[in-house]
Design an enzyme around this catalytic site. Structure first.
Site, PDB file in Angstrom:
ATOM      1  N   GLY A  31     -35.347  57.447  44.645  1.00 52.62           N
ATOM      2  CA  GLY A  31     -36.328  56.743  43.737  1.00 52.62           C
ATOM      3  C   GLY A  31     -37.820  57.487  43.788  1.00 52.62           C
ATOM      4  NE  ARG A  90     -42.235  53.983  40.555  1.00 55.27           N
ATOM      5  CZ  ARG A  90     -41.576  52.974  39.673  1.00 55.27           C
ATOM      6  NH1 ARG A  90     -42.078  53.296  38.431  1.00 55.27           N
ATOM      7  NH2 ARG A  90     -40.482  52.283  39.792  1.00 55.27           N
ATOM      8  CB  ALA A 151     -30.704  44.313  53.452  1.00 58.06           C
ATOM      9  CB  CYS A 204     -40.127  18.437  44.148  1.00 58.76           C
ATOM     10  SG  CYS A 204     -38.607  17.651  43.977  1.00 58.76           S
TER      11      CYS A 204
END
Length: 707
Positions: A31, A90, A151, A204
């Protein structure tokens, strides 16, 4: 020597240049940082020695040849991702025509043009695949991590520790970057320091009492959008049901979801946008306002009405929304958000009716982003929360950390600089190199470059010559003098800073255990009982437990699996997993550190002690004692209740709970759990204790990370 190699040879010296060409390195990730690292490796000539010029690999011992693969000059790139449009600003090895193609394959094709002599092997696969086992990692001189998730970083860290291969870990965040060198037994590993726990939100808070913009963004992305255009979202990683949530309130919220599904049936009709708007921004808000006890200490929300807002918009509301959607750099007004909401709802409805049964949110999908941004801003307005531009919402909803091309390039260059140091520090005798030059000083001793102990200044001083007139001997360092390197944008005077590598953490659950190999015949009929007998003979453990990724398979109180075939737990499909052997004795009683066994399926019976018998490598294991816990309350052993670590004060330890050590701790945890159950049966009056702290349910899928 080629002209392109002369500059590198003048900087590094001929001996180091030769070793760089002979090196075999692994790059995990292609990447932002990975593209820059690959470009630097190719331009510097890593793995460029022609295969025909290679001498036969040295065989120091027969055993080493058995357990290691033949090394050849090469750069191996492993990446699972494909190229997206957002990568092109990039990741300069990719172009527009490469979109949707595998990153590793395209990076290989593009980088090979820079230096055709370099041998590159591209793998479009996951580093978690079983083929990338310990033996695979052992075939490399050096490993580079250019990953974007926790991970995978932890997995590569563990595999490099097991294979005893140096690892260069790197990462960037905006204008900042970091490079860390990791070596088993020499430096701290990636897991020696605790990592932040992913942030999740109670259901909630998201659905009833939002107080931050991210609450409204998660509501729009993980609740409203899936209910309208995807599958019903009940188990989102962003929205978790916690112990603090009101059960009745959760039930009412589920009723709202059912009512929204009925509104979904109106899709394609003219009143669809108005019905959706009034349902979520008027009816549901009025229901919340009716709960007066909820707003005693906070401001009650103000509901919105579609007809009231729409009459103030003169032009066609859908066309106005289409024109506003391209203006993503500045916040929209209330009426602008209504227009964009109607436009995105119309666009998504058309896609759904055209055959897209399930539409998933994607930050690069403009329609889905317009819907989430406008819905989040409308809800923010209702609860008095500041509105944000679509650009800001995209970063939060897509979990985007700004990636700067310059930061990636600088960090990648620092990675390769550290690689030169590591290759330089490796024993030169095995390569038959010439004497070191001025630019390529090869260390002849093993002296640590780690941070010196704070209490002892004498040990940090370099050795000096005994003769008064002679110059002191030049200090040498482990790993060629590698350091922790930081790219810091806060200081314009010195943007690159360094820090001594730290020694391993003796209590680290990943690098403190002893790594070994379990040699298993290809056609073995051995049982788990034979493995237990082998471990008792080799380790000297009296009571121990065996744990796989699936859980505990053996301990002194669990012998049901002894007669089962070992192939159920150890085979070629589990080549990159570990079998954890945990000594059940505590540190004060002489307990030893854990053993992490990686399985190796052996097809040559000559590598085994006996025909069809199991074996360990190395044959003799040196097991140090378990380190004692430091600090107050160290004598109190942590307890686990259903996988949650509770310290001596009864508080939940989230770091220990989410530790990647998992396997070893789970073994002791399940044994203590069974002992507790037996005590409950005998006493018949004990009650289960429950910690006071709230346990946050966190999942990895699509989790929003908050800095």
């Amino acid at each position: 020597m080629q002209r392109r190699d002369r500059g590198v040879a003048q900087s590094l010296g001929l001996p180091l240049t030769k070793r760089v060409k002979e090196s075999r390195v692994l790059l995990v990730g292609a990447g932002g940082i990975g593209c820059e690292v690959l470009k630097n490796l190719v331009c510097c000539g890593f793995g460029s020695l022609p295969l025909a010029a290679q001498k036969p690999p040295p065989t120091d011992t027969e055993t080493e040849a058995k357990v290691q693969q033949e090394k050849k000059p090469e750069i191996v790139v492993v990446d699972l991702d494909t190229i997206d449009l957002s990568n092109l600003n990039r990741q300069f090895l990719f172009r527009k025509q490469h979109i949707k193609k595998p990153k590793a394959v395209v990076a290989n094709e593009t980088a090979s043009a820079f230096n055709p002599r370099v041998n590159i092997d591209a793998h479009h696969a996951s580093i978690f695949d079983s083929q990338y086992n310990v033996e695979f990692f052992e075939s490399f001189d050096l490993v580079f991590n250019a990953l974007d998730n926790l991970a995978a970083r932890r997995h590569v860290n563990k595999m490099c520790l097991a294979a005893d291969v140096p690892l260069i870990e790197s990462g960037t965040t905006g204008f900042n970057g970091q490079v860390q060198t990791i070596k088993k037994g020499v430096t701290e590993c990636y897991d020696c320091n605790p990592k932040p726990v992913q942030k999740s939100f109670p259901i909630c808070t998201i659905r009833s009492t939002p107080s931050q913009p991210i609450h409204c963004i998660v509501w729009a992305k993980s609740y409203l959008f899936p209910e309208m255009f995807g599958t019903s979202e009940e188990d989102s990683a962003d929205v978790a049901v916690t112990e603090g949530d009101n059960v009745e309130e959760v039930a009412k919220l589920k009723e709202e979801a059912e009512a929204l599904k009925k509104v979904r049936d109106l899709m394609g009709k003219s009143e669809f946008a108005q019905e959706v708007f009034n349902k979520v921004f008027h009816d549901d808000i009025e229901r919340l306002r009716s709960m007066s006890e909820m707003w005693q200490s906070r401001k009650a929300p103000e509901s919105l009405d579609f007809a009231t807002l729409a009459k103030d918009i003169d032009a066609d509301i859908v066309k106005r929304g289409q024109a506003l959607a391209v203006q993503d750099q500045s916040p929209w007004s209330l009426h602008d958000n209504l227009a964009v909401f109607c436009y995105s709802l119309d666009a998504l409805s058309s896609r759904a009716q055209a055959g897209e049964k399930v539409i998933e949110f994607d930050k690069d999908d403009k329609d889905t982003l317009d819907f989430v941004a406008s819905a989040a801003n409308l809800r923010s307005y209702i609860f008095g929360i500041p509105l944000h531009s679509e650009w800001d919402i995209k970063q939060m909803a897509g979990n985007i950390i700004p990636a700067i091309a310059t930061s990636n390039a600088l960090t990648a260059s620092l990675c390769v600089m550290e690689a030169f140091k590591i290759i330089r520090s490796q024993p030169a005798q095995q390569q038959g190199l010439a004497k070191p030059t001025t630019n390529n000083h090869l260390p002849t001793e093993t002296q640590s470059s780690l941070a010196p102990p704070p209490t002892s200044s004498s040990t940090a001083a370099p050795p000096s010559s005994s003769s008064g007139g002679a110059k002191p001997s030049e200090p040498t360092f482990a790993l060629g003098g590698s350091k922790m390197v930081f790219l810091n944008s806060r200081s314009t005077e010195r943007m690159i800073t360094t820090q001594h590598l730290m020694p391993p953490n003796p209590t680290c659950p990943v690098c403190s255990p002893v790594y070994a190999k379990l040699l298993v015949p290809a056609d073995t009929k051995a049982t788990l009982h034979e493995l237990v007998l082998l471990l008792k003979e080799k380790t000297g453990f009296e009571d121990f437990s065996l744990t796989t990724s699936a859980g505990v398979i053996y301990d002194p109180d669990l012998e049901d699996n002894l007669s089962k075939p070992l192939g159920e737990y150890v085979n070629e499909a589990t080549g990159n997993e570990f079998l954890t052997v945990s000594d059940e004795r505590s540190g004060e009683e002489g307990g030893k550190v854990d053993i992490l066994l990686s399985s190796v399926v052996v097809r040559d019976s000559s590598q085994l002690v006996g025909e069809g018998k199991l074996g360990l490598w190395p044959e003799e294991l040196h097991l140090p004692p378990k380190p004692k816990k430091a600090g107050p309350g160290a004598e109190e052993e942590e307890t686990r209740v259903d996988g949650v670590v509770v310290d001596g004060d009864g508080k939940v330890d989230l770091e220990a709970t989410n530790s990647s050590s998992g396997a070893a701790a789970a073994a002791a945890a399940q044994k203590r759990k069974r002992e507790a159950e037996e005590e409950v049966e005998e006493a018949q009056k004990q009650k289960k204790m429950k910690g006071d702290g709230d346990v946050l349910v966190v999942q990895d899928d699509e989790a929003i990370l908050i800095d």
